[in-house]
Design a protein around this motif. Structure first.
Motif, PDB file in Angstrom:
ATOM      1  N   LEU A  60       0.855  -1.191   0.000  1.00  0.00           N
ATOM      2  CA  LEU A  60       0.000   0.000   0.000  1.00  0.00           C
ATOM      3  C   LEU A  60       0.888   1.237   0.000  1.00  0.00           C
ATOM      4  CD1 LEU A  60      -2.828   1.277   0.236  1.00  0.00           C
ATOM      5  CD2 LEU A  60      -2.602   1.094   2.725  1.00  0.00           C
ATOM      6  N   GLU A  64      -2.757   3.644  -2.712  1.00  0.00           N
ATOM      7  CA  GLU A  64      -2.901   2.725  -3.845  1.00  0.00           C
ATOM      8  C   GLU A  64      -2.248   1.398  -3.536  1.00  0.00           C
ATOM      9  OE1 GLU A  64      -1.590   3.838  -7.685  1.00  0.00           O
ATOM     10  OE2 GLU A  64      -3.396   4.983  -8.145  1.00  0.00           O
ATOM     11  N   TYR A  65      -2.853   0.329  -4.064  1.00  0.00           N
ATOM     12  CA  TYR A  65      -2.298  -1.005  -3.879  1.00  0.00           C
ATOM     13  C   TYR A  65      -1.461  -1.398  -5.091  1.00  0.00           C
ATOM     14  CZ  TYR A  65      -5.400  -1.498   0.108  1.00  0.00           C
ATOM     15  OH  TYR A  65      -6.018  -1.320   1.322  1.00  0.00           O
ATOM     16  N   ILE A  91      -6.701  -5.753  -8.432  1.00  0.00           N
ATOM     17  CA  ILE A  91      -6.023  -4.628  -7.794  1.00  0.00           C
ATOM     18  C   ILE A  91      -6.247  -3.342  -8.591  1.00  0.00           C
ATOM     19  CG2 ILE A  91      -3.737  -3.686  -7.233  1.00  0.00           C
ATOM     20  CD1 ILE A  91      -2.900  -6.522  -6.468  1.00  0.00           C
ATOM     21  N   THR A  92      -6.262  -3.435  -9.914  1.00  0.00           N
ATOM     22  CA  THR A  92      -6.527  -2.271 -10.756  1.00  0.00           C
ATOM     23  C   THR A  92      -7.934  -1.732 -10.514  1.00  0.00           C
ATOM     24  OG1 THR A  92      -5.026  -3.056 -12.482  1.00  0.00           O
ATOM     25  CG2 THR A  92      -6.664  -1.423 -13.128  1.00  0.00           C
ATOM     26  N   ASN A  95      -8.163  -0.024  -7.064  1.00  0.00           N
ATOM     27  CA  ASN A  95      -7.576   1.318  -7.057  1.00  0.00           C
ATOM     28  C   ASN A  95      -8.485   2.335  -7.739  1.00  0.00           C
ATOM     29  OD1 ASN A  95      -5.201   0.686  -5.648  1.00  0.00           O
ATOM     30  ND2 ASN A  95      -4.154   0.034  -7.515  1.00  0.00           N
ATOM     31  N   GLU A  96      -9.131   1.928  -8.820  1.00  0.00           N
ATOM     32  CA  GLU A  96     -10.046   2.830  -9.515  1.00  0.00           C
ATOM     33  C   GLU A  96     -11.242   3.180  -8.633  1.00  0.00           C
ATOM     34  OE1 GLU A  96     -11.016   0.746 -13.065  1.00  0.00           O
ATOM     35  OE2 GLU A  96      -9.148   1.262 -14.105  1.00  0.00           O
ATOM     36  N   SER A  99     -10.178   5.496  -5.779  1.00  0.00           N
ATOM     37  CA  SER A  99      -9.864   6.834  -6.269  1.00  0.00           C
ATOM     38  C   SER A  99     -11.105   7.716  -6.295  1.00  0.00           C
ATOM     39  CB  SER A  99      -9.252   6.751  -7.672  1.00  0.00           C
ATOM     40  OG  SER A  99      -9.000   8.032  -8.192  1.00  0.00           O
ATOM     41  N   SER A 195     -11.547  -1.136   2.037  1.00  0.00           N
ATOM     42  CA  SER A 195     -10.842  -2.040   1.129  1.00  0.00           C
ATOM     43  C   SER A 195     -10.705  -3.390   1.808  1.00  0.00           C
ATOM     44  CB  SER A 195      -9.465  -1.490   0.780  1.00  0.00           C
ATOM     45  OG  SER A 195      -8.639  -1.420   1.929  1.00  0.00           O
TER      46      SER A 195
END
Length: 232
Positions: A60, A64-65, A91-92, A95-96, A99, A195
């Motif tokens: 982390l 973000e991961y 993971i993508t 993160n999106e 955000s 998360s």
């Protein structure tokens, strides 16, 4: 005589072909060893095991991961290409989603640091609508089954007047995902997005009212759905 010559030629060509195949296979094997890729088809792990193996490489940074693991190293650890790509995609997407939450003042973000996740928390503890608990844990009052379509699930429950904290635990089959939970009642609401790592997430919410009914709504980012339990 001509037939015998043809047979000799055919046998010679066949022998040459076999020799070429053997040379190619030997070269391919050597090339794989040079690249550090040793065939490990028999050593590939299940998706759940792959998540555990990859867990020390998830970090982390600044909210973000990151998966600090190359596809080659993942292969050598026994993680299949399919599971590796799945981890990257999860993971993508996580993160999106996080955000967008960062810019929402009405949605508190709770991030799990992978370094603090206990491996024993990885197991899914929900069994037939109840959860196994330790003596010092709050009593589970109910659960919500979350759809893999992302559509929220909700339930109305009575919160005793002496209760000031609701404990939530989420579980999913995804290695990296997120839950959004909203508790509303008495004209107010509290929302948190937490998360999850290795499929487990935890948070607490102070209900806007007590001694009356509140609505608990939950949803998950995980494409495999999930479960959220609430306790006090």
């Amino acid at each position: 005589m001509k037939l015998k010559n043809d047979l000799r030629i055919t046998r010679s060509l066949f022998t040459i072909s076999i020799a070429c195949i053997m040379i190619c296979l030997t070269f391919q094997s050597c090339q794989e060893e040079d690249d550090g890729l040793v065939s490990n088809d028999l050593n590939e792990f299940s998706s759940k095991e792959a998540q555990l193996i990859a867990s020390p490489y998830v970090e982390l940074h600044d909210g973000e991961y990151l998966l600090n693991l190359s596809s080659r190293d993942a292969y050598n650890l026994g993680i299949s290409e399919t599971d590796y790509e799945k981890l990257i995609n999860e993971i993508t997407q996580l993160n999106e989603a996080l955000s967008s939450v960062k810019n929402d003042p009405d949605n508190e973000l709770v991030l799990v640091d992978p370094r603090n996740v206990q491996i024993e928390d990885f197991r899914v503890r929900l069994k037939s609508g109840t959860t196994e608990e330790a003596d010092n844990e709050p009593e589970v009052r109910g659960s919500l089954s979350l759809s893999d379509t992302g559509i929220p699930s909700s339930v109305q429950v009575y919160i005793p007047s002496e209760i000031s904290t609701i404990y939530f635990t989420g579980s999913t089959p995804c290695a990296g995902s997120a839950f959004t939970i909203t508790v509303s009642g008495g004209g107010g609401s509290v929302t948190k997005t937490m998360s999850s790592f290795l499929g487990v997430a935890k948070c607490t919410i102070t209900p806007p009212v007590s001694g009356s009914n509140v609505t608990i709504k939950a949803e998950t980012l995980c494409s495999g759905g999930g479960t959220v339990t609430y306790a006090w």
